[in-house]
Design a protein around this motif. Structure first.
Motif, PDB file in Angstrom:
ATOM      1  N   GLN A  50      42.307  44.059  28.506  1.00  0.00           N
ATOM      2  CA  GLN A  50      41.670  43.029  29.319  1.00  0.00           C
ATOM      3  C   GLN A  50      42.305  42.922  30.704  1.00  0.00           C
ATOM      4  OE1 GLN A  50      40.443  39.270  27.365  1.00  0.00           O
ATOM      5  NE2 GLN A  50      41.406  40.098  25.508  1.00  0.00           N
ATOM      6  N   ALA A  51      43.559  43.346  30.829  1.00  0.00           N
ATOM      7  CA  ALA A  51      44.228  43.289  32.128  1.00  0.00           C
ATOM      8  C   ALA A  51      43.526  44.158  33.162  1.00  0.00           C
ATOM      9  CB  ALA A  51      45.680  43.732  31.988  1.00  0.00           C
ATOM     10  N   GLY A  52      42.864  45.210  32.711  1.00  0.00           N
ATOM     11  CA  GLY A  52      42.168  46.104  33.636  1.00  0.00           C
ATOM     12  C   GLY A  52      40.758  45.679  33.963  1.00  0.00           C
ATOM     13  N   LEU A  53      40.271  44.572  33.371  1.00  0.00           N
ATOM     14  CA  LEU A  53      38.882  44.167  33.572  1.00  0.00           C
ATOM     15  C   LEU A  53      38.593  43.778  35.016  1.00  0.00           C
ATOM     16  CD1 LEU A  53      38.076  42.107  30.340  1.00  0.00           C
ATOM     17  CD2 LEU A  53      37.261  44.391  30.969  1.00  0.00           C
ATOM     18  N   ALA A  54      39.529  43.080  35.664  1.00  0.00           N
ATOM     19  CA  ALA A  54      39.286  42.653  37.042  1.00  0.00           C
ATOM     20  C   ALA A  54      39.178  43.861  37.964  1.00  0.00           C
ATOM     21  CB  ALA A  54      40.393  41.709  37.505  1.00  0.00           C
ATOM     22  N   THR A  55      40.076  44.836  37.783  1.00  0.00           N
ATOM     23  CA  THR A  55      39.997  46.054  38.588  1.00  0.00           C
ATOM     24  C   THR A  55      38.697  46.788  38.322  1.00  0.00           C
ATOM     25  OG1 THR A  55      42.407  46.252  38.486  1.00  0.00           O
ATOM     26  CG2 THR A  55      41.174  48.203  39.170  1.00  0.00           C
ATOM     27  N   THR A  56      38.290  46.826  37.067  1.00  0.00           N
ATOM     28  CA  THR A  56      37.013  47.445  36.722  1.00  0.00           C
ATOM     29  C   THR A  56      35.861  46.727  37.392  1.00  0.00           C
ATOM     30  OG1 THR A  56      37.829  48.240  34.583  1.00  0.00           O
ATOM     31  CG2 THR A  56      35.454  47.984  34.816  1.00  0.00           C
ATOM     32  N   VAL A 237      42.735  60.139  39.012  1.00  0.00           N
ATOM     33  CA  VAL A 237      43.875  59.482  39.657  1.00  0.00           C
ATOM     34  C   VAL A 237      43.920  58.004  39.294  1.00  0.00           C
ATOM     35  CG1 VAL A 237      44.865  58.824  41.875  1.00  0.00           C
ATOM     36  CG2 VAL A 237      44.018  61.147  41.535  1.00  0.00           C
ATOM     37  N   THR A 238      42.757  57.355  39.271  1.00  0.00           N
ATOM     38  CA  THR A 238      42.719  55.941  38.881  1.00  0.00           C
ATOM     39  C   THR A 238      43.189  55.762  37.451  1.00  0.00           C
ATOM     40  OG1 THR A 238      40.868  55.544  40.392  1.00  0.00           O
ATOM     41  CG2 THR A 238      41.260  53.894  38.687  1.00  0.00           C
ATOM     42  N   LEU A 239      42.725  56.618  36.559  1.00  0.00           N
ATOM     43  CA  LEU A 239      43.147  56.554  35.162  1.00  0.00           C
ATOM     44  C   LEU A 239      44.657  56.711  35.043  1.00  0.00           C
ATOM     45  CD1 LEU A 239      42.694  56.638  32.078  1.00  0.00           C
ATOM     46  CD2 LEU A 239      42.183  59.084  32.313  1.00  0.00           C
ATOM     47  N   ALA A 240      45.211  57.693  35.732  1.00  0.00           N
ATOM     48  CA  ALA A 240      46.649  57.959  35.626  1.00  0.00           C
ATOM     49  C   ALA A 240      47.478  56.825  36.219  1.00  0.00           C
ATOM     50  CB  ALA A 240      46.976  59.280  36.319  1.00  0.00           C
ATOM     51  N   LEU A 241      47.078  56.321  37.400  1.00  0.00           N
ATOM     52  CA  LEU A 241      47.881  55.298  38.060  1.00  0.00           C
ATOM     53  C   LEU A 241      47.795  53.946  37.357  1.00  0.00           C
ATOM     54  CD1 LEU A 241      47.358  56.132  41.842  1.00  0.00           C
ATOM     55  CD2 LEU A 241      49.174  56.843  40.280  1.00  0.00           C
ATOM     56  N   VAL A 242      46.615  53.594  36.860  1.00  0.00           N
ATOM     57  CA  VAL A 242      46.509  52.349  36.091  1.00  0.00           C
ATOM     58  C   VAL A 242      47.312  52.468  34.799  1.00  0.00           C
ATOM     59  CG1 VAL A 242      44.938  50.825  34.825  1.00  0.00           C
ATOM     60  CG2 VAL A 242      44.300  51.660  37.083  1.00  0.00           C
ATOM     61  N   VAL A 363      39.556  50.604  32.210  1.00  0.00           N
ATOM     62  CA  VAL A 363      39.320  50.222  30.816  1.00  0.00           C
ATOM     63  C   VAL A 363      39.790  51.327  29.882  1.00  0.00           C
ATOM     64  CG1 VAL A 363      37.557  49.686  29.107  1.00  0.00           C
ATOM     65  CG2 VAL A 363      37.413  48.694  31.389  1.00  0.00           C
ATOM     66  N   LEU A 364      39.463  52.583  30.241  1.00  0.00           N
ATOM     67  CA  LEU A 364      39.896  53.701  29.402  1.00  0.00           C
ATOM     68  C   LEU A 364      41.419  53.776  29.362  1.00  0.00           C
ATOM     69  CD1 LEU A 364      39.261  56.182  27.715  1.00  0.00           C
ATOM     70  CD2 LEU A 364      39.091  57.518  29.836  1.00  0.00           C
ATOM     71  N   ALA A 365      42.083  53.485  30.487  1.00  0.00           N
ATOM     72  CA  ALA A 365      43.547  53.496  30.511  1.00  0.00           C
ATOM     73  C   ALA A 365      44.101  52.469  29.536  1.00  0.00           C
ATOM     74  CB  ALA A 365      44.050  53.212  31.925  1.00  0.00           C
ATOM     75  N   ALA A 372      46.966  55.150  21.776  1.00  0.00           N
ATOM     76  CA  ALA A 372      47.850  56.315  21.655  1.00  0.00           C
ATOM     77  C   ALA A 372      49.115  56.220  22.491  1.00  0.00           C
ATOM     78  CB  ALA A 372      47.073  57.585  22.044  1.00  0.00           C
ATOM     79  N   GLY A 373      49.243  55.189  23.311  1.00  0.00           N
ATOM     80  CA  GLY A 373      50.452  55.032  24.105  1.00  0.00           C
ATOM     81  C   GLY A 373      50.289  55.502  25.535  1.00  0.00           C
ATOM     82  N   GLY A 374      51.218  55.055  26.409  1.00  0.00           N
ATOM     83  CA  GLY A 374      51.135  55.359  27.825  1.00  0.00           C
ATOM     84  C   GLY A 374      51.290  56.822  28.156  1.00  0.00           C
ATOM     85  N   ARG A 375      52.070  57.554  27.359  1.00  0.00           N
ATOM     86  CA  ARG A 375      52.277  58.977  27.630  1.00  0.00           C
ATOM     87  C   ARG A 375      50.968  59.743  27.509  1.00  0.00           C
ATOM     88  NH1 ARG A 375      57.059  61.720  24.456  1.00  0.00           N
ATOM     89  NH2 ARG A 375      58.149  60.292  25.869  1.00  0.00           N
ATOM     90  N   VAL A 376      50.231  59.481  26.441  1.00  0.00           N
ATOM     91  CA  VAL A 376      48.957  60.170  26.240  1.00  0.00           C
ATOM     92  C   VAL A 376      47.976  59.812  27.346  1.00  0.00           C
ATOM     93  CG1 VAL A 376      46.941  60.356  24.733  1.00  0.00           C
ATOM     94  CG2 VAL A 376      49.247  60.381  23.748  1.00  0.00           C
ATOM     95  N   ALA A 377      47.933  58.531  27.719  1.00  0.00           N
ATOM     96  CA  ALA A 377      47.014  58.100  28.771  1.00  0.00           C
ATOM     97  C   ALA A 377      47.308  58.821  30.088  1.00  0.00           C
ATOM     98  CB  ALA A 377      47.107  56.590  28.958  1.00  0.00           C
ATOM     99  N   THR A 378      48.582  58.958  30.419  1.00  0.00           N
ATOM    100  CA  THR A 378      48.958  59.642  31.659  1.00  0.00           C
ATOM    101  C   THR A 378      48.617  61.122  31.602  1.00  0.00           C
ATOM    102  OG1 THR A 378      50.780  58.070  31.897  1.00  0.00           O
ATOM    103  CG2 THR A 378      50.827  60.019  33.290  1.00  0.00           C
TER     104      THR A 378
END
Length: 434
Positions: A50-56, A237-242, A363-365, A372-378
């Motif tokens: 939900q923290a990423g909803l505003a950016t989305t 880039v957005t996915l990785a940085l978020v 949202v995907l981030a 799966a954790g931050g490592r997988v997301a990055t």
């Protein structure tokens, strides 16, 4: 047809300096708010997703309004569009500042203002790009866009740590600063001497104008390849940085330290922008663009294995050093080959294609981090950056894109354009829609 502009050194081009300064102040405020959105979203909900909803919401607003905004920018006086957009932005962030300082901010309010802010930004981008093209002579456009890159990276350098520090004092202070920055941008627009009117053109339905912009973009092979590259790269880039930001938040890293990551990278962006004119003039634009993607993909892999702010900042700094040159070259190329009457629509059509899937990235981030954790997301973000090379390497048109002096040869020939995309000189009585 573009109005001839006298070749004036950018340092003495009063209107360009006014545009640069006004947007620099506004960009500083926006860079602060971009950092604060996920921080305050997480504070309200305690949920990474939900923290990423505003950016989305901001990104979604940009995508939804992008195409009609470009058509309307080509109809309305561009100076007025910029002025009203800045005033609306001031009102939006002013409401967030008041609600936050009063302890009454809700997630719905944050998301709603984020969406409206995105809609507003969708008008600013094409109007500002057309304004630069109006006040700057064509040979100076590549350098002008490197100056805009310096402005953006300088804002990213100062904004995040300042936003993090203000957020630590009071959560609403970054929004209050952003409100003032929008007002400064509006004041700057009123000081311009060069008129920024709507271009003379045939009046048609908005949907027809939208289709015209998309058709121009899609029929131009080089532009099409660039925008497909941008679509994948922006999402990645957005996915990785978020993912990195949310990972650091969950690890308990102080907000000002998180902002330092962006500042280290932004410092590299400023340095890259300073040498960008030399890179643009000496290397093929296609080469610079491809190498930029390779560097970004390479640095994001080791980022997945560390939460240390200096290391992450250093990796980002190395990865984005060439980004100002790539962005400046591409931006100057796009405005050079696009007729003035199509500037708004082509800019918006390009932004729609290049940013259409970006709203899904935050949202995907959050989902990937939770699952799966931050490592997988990055790592997923790094893999997507690598995929952005596909449209570049598979297009002979983009592989042949050279330095600025050769760009005119790559323009879409007039005979390849539909009749409605040629300059209209019809008698008033024969204009469609009259």
């Amino acid at each position: 047809m573009r109005r001839p502009v006298a070749a004036t050194p950018l340092g003495h081009n009063r209107d360009f300096l006014i545009l640069w300064t006004g947007e620099a102040v506004s960009a500083l405020g926006t860079s602060m708010s971009v950092l604060v959105f996920p921080l305050i979203g997480y504070a309200i909900t305690g949920s990474p997703a939900q923290a990423g909803l505003a950016t989305t919401a901001v990104l979604l607003g940009e995508v939804v309004a992008r195409l009609p905004a470009g058509a309307l920018v080509d109809r309305w006086p561009r100076g007025r569009v910029l002025l009203l957009s800045y005033l609306v932005g001031a009102g939006c962030y002013g409401s967030l500042a008041v609600a936050t300082l009063a302890g009454a901010l809700t997630l719905a309010h944050l998301v709603g203002i984020g969406f409206v802010s995105g809609v507003t930004d969708s008008f600013v981008a094409p109007a500002a790009s057309a304004a630069v093209r109006t006040v700057v002579a064509e040979p100076d456009l590549p350098v002008a866009y490197t100056q805009l890159q310096i402005r953006g990276h300088a804002a990213d350098l100062v904004g995040p740590p300042l936003g993090g520090a203000l957020y630590s004092v009071a959560r609403g202070l970054p929004f209050l600063f952003d409100t003032v920055s929008y007002l400064v941008g509006a004041l700057a627009i009123t000081r311009l001497r060069t008129p920024l009117p709507a271009p003379d053109r045939v009046r048609r339905p908005v949907l027809a104008d939208v289709a015209e912009g998309l058709r121009f973009v899609w029929r131009h092979a080089v532009v099409r390849a660039i925008l497909l590259w941008g679509a994948v790269l922006n999402f990645a880039v957005t996915l990785a940085l978020v993912s990195v930001t949310l990972r650091l938040v969950r690890a308990g890293v102080h907000p000002s330290a998180i902002g330092l990551v962006d500042s280290i990278a932004a410092a590299s962006g400023v340095l890259g922008a300073l040498v960008a004119p030399a890179i643009i003039s000496r290397f093929r634009t296609s080469t610079t663009t491809a190498v930029t993607s390779l560097l970004l993909a390479a640095v994001m892999v080791p980022m997945a294995w560390t939460d240390r702010v200096p290391v992450i900042g250093a990796l980002l700094a190395f990865g984005i050093f060439l980004l100002p040159a790539a962005n400046s070259g591409i931006s100057a190329y796009l405005v050079t080959v696009t007729p003035d009457r199509l500037q708004g629509r082509v800019n918006s059509a390009g932004g729609f294609i290049a940013g259409g899937v970006v709203p899904l990235a935050p949202v995907l981030a959050g989902v990937l981090i939770g699952w799966a954790g931050g490592r997988v997301a990055t790592l997923v973000g790094a893999a997507c950056v690598a995929l952005s090379l596909v449209p570049l390497l598979s297009s002979s048109a983009i592989r042949g894109l050279g330095r600025p002096g050769s760009w005119s040869a790559t323009e879409l020939p007039a005979e390849e354009l539909p009749a409605e995309e040629l300059p209209a000189e019809q008698p008033a009585g024969e204009r469609p829609g009259d």
